[in-house]
Write an enzyme that holds these catalytic residues in place. Structure first.
Site, PDB file in Angstrom:
ATOM      1  N   HIS A  18       3.922 -29.835  20.110  1.00  0.00           N
ATOM      2  CA  HIS A  18       3.180 -30.994  20.641  1.00  0.00           C
ATOM      3  C   HIS A  18       4.084 -32.229  20.716  1.00  0.00           C
ATOM      4  CE1 HIS A  18      -1.184 -32.542  21.194  1.00  0.00           C
ATOM      5  NE2 HIS A  18      -0.338 -33.290  21.889  1.00  0.00           N
ATOM      6  N   ARG A  49      -3.513 -29.294  27.380  1.00  0.00           N
ATOM      7  CA  ARG A  49      -4.431 -29.048  26.277  1.00  0.00           C
ATOM      8  C   ARG A  49      -4.470 -27.550  25.982  1.00  0.00           C
ATOM      9  NH1 ARG A  49      -3.775 -33.516  25.284  1.00  0.00           N
ATOM     10  NH2 ARG A  49      -5.246 -35.258  25.135  1.00  0.00           N
TER      11      ARG A  49
END
Length: 310
Positions: free
Chosen positions: A273, A225
């Site tokens: 990502h 994250r």
């Protein structure tokens, strides 16, 4: 009795998941009505992603559970209208993808592949890496993703340590926990992998203090994250040489803004990502199993602890 299931995610996913869920429910012996538009007071389960547009769960008066398609639930947990059980996605396909990404980039760092890919400028430099057993790798976060990555690296003979909030046991991995365990884990991390959840307790896990605990010249992988890293502190550590390189897949703002200094920094690799993704084929099996459990009273799996945030 028929279980009514609302699919609330990006519309583009509906044609993908509909046949997978329908077939899986039929094979599981669950009579179900599955749609993207059902009266809220008739819905038993919501197959959910936060980008599907649903936020207010108040009208869902007979709801039994919300079943997330995402592994991360930090945007769902704070919802005050969601009071029924919430299950996060623990998907074998997602786990395999993450393990492959982590293993690939650990090997890239370990073998010094960047230098050869970018070119040696005509210099014959025979910098031979140690064997894997001589390279110390630390994985922060030993949930499903972190444990799988740590186990795989250990099987490749890396000297692997792992850290988690509570005690864990993983074959071949030195498992640490608690504040003192975190300092010890950081102090040996030649290559550091971040796979912690995003919670108030984990925000800025890598700040100026923790970065200073790393061996000088450490390398960092963050497929976890974006909020785990204090960006200004990492940039300072990169500029000072405390951190030699960082490969970052997740960011506080996504897509990463074009003006962000990570893009142009010579010691940062940005990946957009892509470390892993929920695979519909395997994710549908997880959703079906939880609906089956809800209908038979066996108890849901992968439930989120609201107090911990994951």
């Amino acid at each position: 009795m028929t279980a009514n299931i609302l699919f609330s995610a990006r519309p583009a996913l509906w044609p993908v998941y509909r046949p997978l869920l329908s077939r899986g429910l039929e094979e599981a012996g669950v009579a179900a009505a599955l749609d993207t538009d059902l009266p809220p007071d008739e819905v038993d389960y919501v197959v959910y992603a936060p980008n599907g547009g649903l936020w207010d769960f108040t009208p869902f008066t007979r709801l039994k559970a919300v079943l997330s398609l995402w592994a991360g639930v930090e945007t769902i947990v704070p919802n005050p209208t969601l009071t029924v059980p919430l299950a996060r996605m623990v998907d074998t396909g997602l786990t395999e993808g993450m393990t492959e990404w982590v293993t690939g980039h650990v090997l890239r760092y370990h073998l010094g592949m960047d230098a050869h890919i970018r070119g040696l400028d005509g210099q014959w430099r025979q910098d031979v890496p140690p064997l894997a057993r001589g390279r110390r790798v630390t994985v922060l976060g030993l949930g499903a993703l972190g444990a799988a990555a740590a186990s795989t690296l250990a099987r490749l003979n890396f000297d692997v340590s792992g850290w988690s909030r509570s005690p864990r046991e993983i074959d071949g991995v030195t498992c640490l926990h608690g504040p003192q365990g975190l300092e010890r884990a950081l102090s040996t991390a030649e290559i550091l992998v971040l796979l912690l959840p995003d919670t108030p307790a984990t925000e800025n896990t890598l700040d100026a203090h923790s970065l200073a605990l790393l061996p000088r010249g450490a390398r960092i992988l963050n497929p976890g994250r974006g909020a785990l890293i204090d960006d200004a502190a990492l940039l300072a550590a990169l500029n000072s040489g405390q951190v030699a390189h960082a490969t970052l897949d997740v960011f506080r703002t996504e897509p990463l803004p074009p003006e962000h200094p990570y893009w142009a920094h010579p010691q940062v690799t940005v990946t957009p990502h892509i470390a892993s993704e929920t695979r519909p084929e395997t994710a549908a099996q997880v959703i079906v199993e939880n609906i089956r459990r809800g209908e038979t009273g066996d108890g849901f799996v992968h439930l989120v602890d609201r107090d911990l945030g994951y």
